[in-house]
Design a protein around this motif. Structure first.
Motif, PDB file in Angstrom:
ATOM      1  N   GLN A  82       0.832  -1.191   0.000  1.00 21.89           N
ATOM      2  CA  GLN A  82       0.000   0.000   0.000  1.00 21.89           C
ATOM      3  C   GLN A  82       0.872   1.247   0.000  1.00 21.89           C
ATOM      4  N   TRP A  83       0.430   2.277  -0.723  1.00 19.01           N
ATOM      5  CA  TRP A  83       1.083   3.579  -0.707  1.00 19.01           C
ATOM      6  C   TRP A  83       0.539   4.387   0.465  1.00 19.01           C
ATOM      7  N   THR A  84       1.401   5.163   1.114  1.00 19.03           N
ATOM      8  CA  THR A  84       0.968   6.085   2.165  1.00 19.03           C
ATOM      9  C   THR A  84       0.403   7.340   1.510  1.00 19.03           C
ATOM     10  N   ALA A  85      -0.139   8.221   2.342  1.00 16.40           N
ATOM     11  CA  ALA A  85      -0.517   9.559   1.892  1.00 16.40           C
ATOM     12  C   ALA A  85       0.766  10.391   1.745  1.00 16.40           C
ATOM     13  N   TRP A  86       0.645  11.600   1.224  1.00 15.15           N
ATOM     14  CA  TRP A  86       1.795  12.495   1.038  1.00 15.15           C
ATOM     15  C   TRP A  86       2.073  13.254   2.339  1.00 15.15           C
ATOM     16  N   PHE A  87       3.306  13.195   2.836  1.00 16.72           N
ATOM     17  CA  PHE A  87       3.726  13.922   4.032  1.00 16.72           C
ATOM     18  C   PHE A  87       5.190  14.315   3.896  1.00 16.72           C
ATOM     19  N   PRO A  88       5.591  15.430   4.508  1.00 15.42           N
ATOM     20  CA  PRO A  88       7.024  15.723   4.584  1.00 15.42           C
ATOM     21  C   PRO A  88       7.687  14.817   5.622  1.00 15.42           C
ATOM     22  N   ALA A  89       8.956  14.537   5.426  1.00 16.40           N
ATOM     23  CA  ALA A  89       9.708  13.742   6.405  1.00 16.40           C
ATOM     24  C   ALA A  89       9.813  14.540   7.698  1.00 16.40           C
ATOM     25  N   HIS A  90       9.617  13.867   8.808  1.00 17.25           N
ATOM     26  CA  HIS A  90       9.681  14.530  10.114  1.00 17.25           C
ATOM     27  C   HIS A  90      10.994  14.203  10.829  1.00 17.25           C
ATOM     28  N   VAL A  91      11.330  12.920  10.927  1.00 20.27           N
ATOM     29  CA  VAL A  91      12.570  12.461  11.552  1.00 20.27           C
ATOM     30  C   VAL A  91      13.214  11.452  10.611  1.00 20.27           C
ATOM     31  N   VAL A  92      14.516  11.590  10.393  1.00 21.09           N
ATOM     32  CA  VAL A  92      15.270  10.629   9.581  1.00 21.09           C
ATOM     33  C   VAL A  92      16.437  10.146  10.433  1.00 21.09           C
ATOM     34  N   TYR A 126       5.829   3.310  -0.472  1.00 21.85           N
ATOM     35  CA  TYR A 126       5.107   2.059  -0.715  1.00 21.85           C
ATOM     36  C   TYR A 126       5.549   1.054   0.328  1.00 21.85           C
ATOM     37  N   LEU A 127       4.596   0.542   1.081  1.00 21.74           N
ATOM     38  CA  LEU A 127       4.865  -0.373   2.186  1.00 21.74           C
ATOM     39  C   LEU A 127       4.351  -1.765   1.862  1.00 21.74           C
ATOM     40  N   SER A 128       5.141  -2.748   2.223  1.00 20.00           N
ATOM     41  CA  SER A 128       4.702  -4.137   2.099  1.00 20.00           C
ATOM     42  C   SER A 128       5.523  -4.980   3.059  1.00 20.00           C
ATOM     43  N   GLY A 129       4.858  -5.608   4.010  1.00 20.12           N
ATOM     44  CA  GLY A 129       5.536  -6.449   4.977  1.00 20.12           C
ATOM     45  C   GLY A 129       6.038  -5.666   6.177  1.00 20.12           C
ATOM     46  N   CYS A 130       6.597  -6.396   7.125  1.00 18.31           N
ATOM     47  CA  CYS A 130       7.158  -5.810   8.348  1.00 18.31           C
ATOM     48  C   CYS A 130       8.612  -6.270   8.486  1.00 18.31           C
ATOM     49  N   TYR A 131       9.413  -5.423   9.080  1.00 15.05           N
ATOM     50  CA  TYR A 131      10.782  -5.789   9.422  1.00 15.05           C
ATOM     51  C   TYR A 131      11.118  -5.036  10.697  1.00 15.05           C
ATOM     52  N   ASP A 132      11.702  -5.694  11.672  1.00 13.82           N
ATOM     53  CA  ASP A 132      12.007  -5.082  12.966  1.00 13.82           C
ATOM     54  C   ASP A 132      10.741  -4.442  13.556  1.00 13.82           C
ATOM     55  N   ASN A 133       9.608  -5.091  13.343  1.00 15.61           N
ATOM     56  CA  ASN A 133       8.290  -4.653  13.833  1.00 15.61           C
ATOM     57  C   ASN A 133       7.802  -3.340  13.232  1.00 15.61           C
ATOM     58  N   LYS A 134       8.397  -2.903  12.119  1.00 14.55           N
ATOM     59  CA  LYS A 134       8.000  -1.656  11.476  1.00 14.55           C
ATOM     60  C   LYS A 134       7.577  -1.934  10.029  1.00 14.55           C
ATOM     61  N   PRO A 135       6.674  -1.106   9.470  1.00 15.03           N
ATOM     62  CA  PRO A 135       6.331  -1.268   8.064  1.00 15.03           C
ATOM     63  C   PRO A 135       7.573  -1.122   7.184  1.00 15.03           C
ATOM     64  N   LEU A 136       7.723  -2.030   6.244  1.00 13.47           N
ATOM     65  CA  LEU A 136       8.902  -2.087   5.386  1.00 13.47           C
ATOM     66  C   LEU A 136       8.668  -1.286   4.103  1.00 13.47           C
ATOM     67  N   VAL A 137       9.582  -0.365   3.817  1.00 10.57           N
ATOM     68  CA  VAL A 137       9.493   0.508   2.639  1.00 10.57           C
ATOM     69  C   VAL A 137      10.181  -0.156   1.455  1.00 10.57           C
ATOM     70  N   HIS A 138       9.513  -0.107   0.319  1.00  5.16           N
ATOM     71  CA  HIS A 138      10.078  -0.658  -0.916  1.00  5.16           C
ATOM     72  C   HIS A 138      10.340   0.426  -1.963  1.00  5.16           C
ATOM     73  N   HIS A 139       9.475   1.449  -2.033  1.00  5.52           N
ATOM     74  CA  HIS A 139       9.581   2.509  -3.044  1.00  5.52           C
ATOM     75  C   HIS A 139       9.243   3.844  -2.392  1.00  5.52           C
ATOM     76  N   MET A 140       9.634   4.931  -3.064  1.00  2.54           N
ATOM     77  CA  MET A 140       9.311   6.272  -2.566  1.00  2.54           C
ATOM     78  C   MET A 140       9.134   7.232  -3.727  1.00  2.54           C
ATOM     79  N   MET A 141       8.216   8.174  -3.556  1.00  2.00           N
ATOM     80  CA  MET A 141       8.019   9.268  -4.513  1.00  2.00           C
ATOM     81  C   MET A 141       8.206  10.582  -3.781  1.00  2.00           C
ATOM     82  N   LEU A 142       8.723  11.588  -4.480  1.00  6.38           N
ATOM     83  CA  LEU A 142       8.909  12.931  -3.911  1.00  6.38           C
ATOM     84  C   LEU A 142       8.029  13.900  -4.700  1.00  6.38           C
ATOM     85  N   TRP A 143       7.209  14.673  -3.978  1.00  6.86           N
ATOM     86  CA  TRP A 143       6.309  15.648  -4.584  1.00  6.86           C
ATOM     87  C   TRP A 143       7.034  16.976  -4.697  1.00  6.86           C
ATOM     88  N   ASN A 144       6.899  17.651  -5.857  1.00  3.98           N
ATOM     89  CA  ASN A 144       7.648  18.905  -6.016  1.00  3.98           C
ATOM     90  C   ASN A 144       6.957  20.091  -5.406  1.00  3.98           C
TER      91      ASN A 144
END
Length: 114
Positions: A27-37, A96-114
């Motif tokens: 599933q794709w998430t909604a659009w948000f700015p990164a808060h913590v990296v 884009y999330l699919s599956g879990c790793y280390d108990n967190k949603p696992l990211v496979h892809h990312m898009m950046l909005w201009n």
């Protein structure tokens, strides 16, 4: 020959229908700015998007609000750059999330909005 082909076809259809939820599409998430990296010494990338909203967690991972990128993801370095761009500029990302790793949603892809 037709009977064998039908049996193989039926077995494949039945096998797909019986796959567990974890094997279904993500599933794709909604659009948000990164808060913590956060980059860990284990080379995993952990990050949060907008902390004040509910977060996508299609597979019901135990940890809510944090996402993870594994270092074996071929585009992990580009995902990291997109997260930093989002954090610095306030531009929104969608993951884009699919599956879990280390108990967190696992990211496979990312898009950046201009």
């Amino acid at each position: 020959m037709k009977k064998i082909s039908f049996q193989i076809f039926f077995a494949c259809v039945l096998g797909v229908c019986m796959l567990p939820k974890a094997a279904t599409a993500g599933q794709w998430t909604a659009w948000f700015p990164a808060h913590v990296v956060y980059i860990h010494s284990n080379e995993h990338i952990y990050f949060q998007l907008n902390p004040t909203t509910s977060h996508s967690n299609p597979d019901g991972c135990a940890t809510q609000g944090w996402y993870i990128v594994k270092p074996d993801n071929k585009i992990a370095d580009r995902i990291y750059k997109m997260l930093l761009t989002s954090k610095a500029s306030g531009k929104k990302v969608r993951v884009y999330l699919s599956g879990c790793y280390d108990n967190k949603p696992l990211v496979h892809h990312m898009m950046l909005w201009n």
